[in-house]
Design an enzyme around this catalytic site. Structure first.
Site, mmCIF file in Angstrom:
data_model
loop_
_atom_site.group_PDB
_atom_site.id
_atom_site.type_symbol
_atom_site.label_atom_id
_atom_site.label_comp_id
_atom_site.label_asym_id
_atom_site.label_seq_id
_atom_site.Cartn_x
_atom_site.Cartn_y
_atom_site.Cartn_z
ATOM 1 C CD1 TRP A 1 -2.552 1.625 0.626
ATOM 2 C CD2 TRP A 1 -1.211 2.325 2.181
ATOM 3 N NE1 TRP A 1 -3.023 3.126 0.753
ATOM 4 C CE2 TRP A 1 -2.065 3.639 1.609
ATOM 5 C CE3 TRP A 1 -0.221 2.759 3.011
ATOM 6 C CZ2 TRP A 1 -1.885 4.985 2.235
ATOM 7 C CZ3 TRP A 1 -0.132 4.057 3.653
ATOM 8 C CH2 TRP A 1 -1.091 5.014 3.342
ATOM 9 C CD GLU B 1 -4.514 -1.701 1.982
ATOM 10 O OE1 GLU B 1 -3.534 -2.120 2.301
ATOM 11 O OE2 GLU B 1 -5.478 -1.275 2.811
ATOM 12 C CE LYS C 1 -6.452 5.662 2.817
ATOM 13 N NZ LYS C 1 -5.506 5.852 3.903
ATOM 14 C CG ASP D 1 -8.606 -1.283 4.751
ATOM 15 O OD1 ASP D 1 -9.815 -1.074 5.208
ATOM 16 O OD2 ASP D 1 -7.479 -1.094 5.150
ATOM 17 C CG HIS E 1 -8.828 1.680 2.196
ATOM 18 N ND1 HIS E 1 -7.592 1.317 1.835
ATOM 19 C CD2 HIS E 1 -8.493 1.917 3.356
ATOM 20 C CE1 HIS E 1 -6.742 1.474 2.564
ATOM 21 N NE2 HIS E 1 -7.439 1.809 3.732
ATOM 22 C CG HIS F 1 -5.879 -4.747 5.135
ATOM 23 N ND1 HIS F 1 -5.149 -3.763 5.159
ATOM 24 C CD2 HIS F 1 -5.083 -5.954 5.164
ATOM 25 C CE1 HIS F 1 -4.046 -4.100 4.947
ATOM 26 N NE2 HIS F 1 -4.029 -5.358 5.093
ATOM 27 C CG ASP G 1 -9.212 4.487 6.191
ATOM 28 O OD1 ASP G 1 -9.562 3.326 6.690
ATOM 29 O OD2 ASP G 1 -8.246 4.507 5.456
ATOM 30 C CG ASP H 1 -7.856 2.660 10.037
ATOM 31 O OD1 ASP H 1 -7.591 1.458 9.195
ATOM 32 O OD2 ASP H 1 -7.426 3.608 9.347
ATOM 33 C CG ASP I 1 -5.350 -1.802 8.086
ATOM 34 O OD1 ASP I 1 -4.739 -1.373 9.123
ATOM 35 O OD2 ASP I 1 -4.924 -0.986 6.980
HETATM 36 C C1 RNT Z 1 -3.587 2.467 4.539
HETATM 37 C C2 RNT Z 1 -3.805 1.018 4.491
HETATM 38 C C3 RNT Z 1 -2.670 0.055 5.048
HETATM 39 C C4 RNT Z 1 -2.208 0.541 6.269
HETATM 40 C C5 RNT Z 1 -1.148 -0.461 7.024
HETATM 41 C C6 RNT Z 1 -0.589 0.292 8.136
HETATM 42 O O1 RNT Z 1 -4.850 2.971 4.393
HETATM 43 O O2 RNT Z 1 -4.899 0.707 5.062
HETATM 44 O O3 RNT Z 1 -2.976 -1.185 4.876
HETATM 45 O O4 RNT Z 1 -3.335 0.780 7.214
HETATM 46 O O5 RNT Z 1 -0.267 -0.650 6.086
HETATM 47 ZN ZN ZN Z 2 -5.299 -1.669 4.781
#
Ligand code: RNT
Ligand code: ZN
Length: 423
Positions: free
Chosen positions: A189, A230, A232, A263, A266, A290, A298, A300, A330
């Protein structure tokens, strides 16, 4: 036998009978669940800090909020915290490590010069626990990523540095996979993008394709390492333009036969992420999930047993994709006990999978095929109040893990004895 244990056994026996009535084999579901590894992300334990001690800010569109005391300051502390979390999670799982968690013995080793030896202690730790590992090149928290550009950087030398980092990481991933007897998924990523109105979107995307192709050129046995990409939607500071958006990486993964990473934080907040699985898996061999929880953006947040996570688990199970979807977590929450965050998130993912495995799937499929959508909807609603909790408790008890809220006390004791002593 203590009363509490007896209660769990009795509740389980009743639950098992109840599920058998609707044609669900609970033992079979638990057996399947026990073989699904969740890849625990190392970065929840120290707010994505890593151990390079460069004094570098996180940046690159990533943000951790909160200042709960006791974060891991060294790899040994992080491993200790992971030990604690894993002891409270049923099953055998995986560790998902970032390159910035290298152990270089105090020596400054730049990212393009990293080697498997710098991760040997992690590998030994995983091996002793019979765990597999996954890996990530780190394209942030570094002077050469300070302007928000890495593999798509206009400067060729900087692009080359990051290509070399990627190659080094794929080799490290392969060493992990080989040592642990299970392929390592090495996930790429990058943060590259623009805050505001962008004139040239084509150039950066062409550069990214070129960089990725160069990075994936050295052939590595997929038995040991699988490359994943990955995308976004946006990042903080790259709200207008993200070079590696989803269409880019889906196309890349399909044409280059790579693992496509999804993810769940994302995408646009109203998109149903689970629906992407059977779409993407028609064209790529494997997906890396993820699992995250975006709250408004996003953000987390710690994964919970929410509808979207249940839907992801259902899609994996209903579509028979358990062997083609790698499940990783994640999130990074620094506002609560970080060990508890791992435990809550991983257990929630496992509970979602358990619920999916306990679905009266044959009946549901039949109703759907017959066009009896009334029964399909009614049975899905009925399933929500079946005694899955009793099955979960039994699973914990059979693995020697405290049932109910006792695990919280175990984490609090660890906080008092270990975490609170970290200054
Ligand atoms: C970032 C991605 C990625 C990170 C990690 C730390 O937007 O989701 O996967 O969260 O690599
Ligand atoms: Zn991620």
């Amino acid at each position: 036998m203590p009363d509490a244990n007896k209660n769990v056994d009795q509740a389980f026996a009743l639950a098992k009978a109840r599920y058998a009535e609707i044609g669900v084999d609970v033992e079979k579901a638990l057996e399947k669940l026990s073989r699904i590894p969740i890849s625990l992300h190392c970065w929840q334990g120290d707010d994505v800090g890593g151990f390079e001690n460069s004094g570098q800010e996180l940046g690159s569109g990533l943000a951790v909020t909160g200042n709960y005391p006791g974060k891991a300051r060294t790899a040994d502390e992080l491993r200790g915290d992971l030990d604690k979390a894993l002891a409270l999670i049923p099953g055998t799982h995986r560790l998902n490590l970032h390159a910035s968690y290298a152990e270089t013995g105090g020596k400054k080793v730049d990212r393009d010069a990293l080697e498997p030896a710098h991760f040997q202690r992690w590998i030994d730790w995983a091996k002793a626990k019979k765990m597999g590992m996954d890996f990530n090149p780190t394209y942030f928290s570094h002077p050469k990523a300070d302007d928000g550009w890495t593999l798509a950087h206009p400067d060729k030398a900087i692009r080359q540095f990051w290509i070399d980092h990627g190659v080094a990481c794929r080799e490290i991933g392969a060493a992990m996979g080989e040592a642990l007897g299970s392929p390592c998924v090495t996930n790429v990523w990058i943060p590259d993008g623009m805050k505001d109105q962008t004139i040239d979107r084509r150039g950066p995307r062409e550069r990214l394709t070129e960089s990725l192709d160069a990075m994936f050129k050295p052939e590595i046995d997929p038995k040991h390492n699988r490359d994943a990409v990955e995308g976004k939607l946006f990042g903080i500071g790259s709200e207008t333009f993200v070079v590696g958006m989803h269409e880019f990486y889906l196309g890349y993964a399909i044409t280059r036969k790579k693992v496509y990473t999804i993810d769940s934080g994302h995408y646009h907040p109203t998109e149903v992420v689970a629906d992407k699985l059977s779409s993407a898996l028609g064209f790529v061999d494997e997906v890396l999930m993820h699992v995250s929880r975006g709250v408004r953006w996003d953000s987390d947040h710690v994964v919970l047993l929410t509808d979207d996570v249940e839907l992801i688990a259902q899609e994996i199970v209903r579509g028979n994709y358990l062997d083609r979807v790698h499940i990783g977590l994640d999130f990074f929450d620094a506002s609560i006990n970080r060990v508890a965050a791992w435990v809550i998130g991983t257990r929630s993912m496992l509970k979602a999978l358990l619920l999916a495995l306990l679905e009266p799937i044959d009946a549901l499929r039949k109703y759907e095929a017959e066009g009896d959508y009334t029964s399909r909807l009614a049975v899905l609603e009925e399933a929500k109040t079946l005694p899955a909790g009793a099955v979960w408790d039994h699973y914990l008890q059979s693995e020697g893990i405290p049932v109910g809220r006792d695990w919280i006390d175990a984490v609090k004791r660890y906080e008092a004895d270990v975490l609170s002593k970290r200054k």
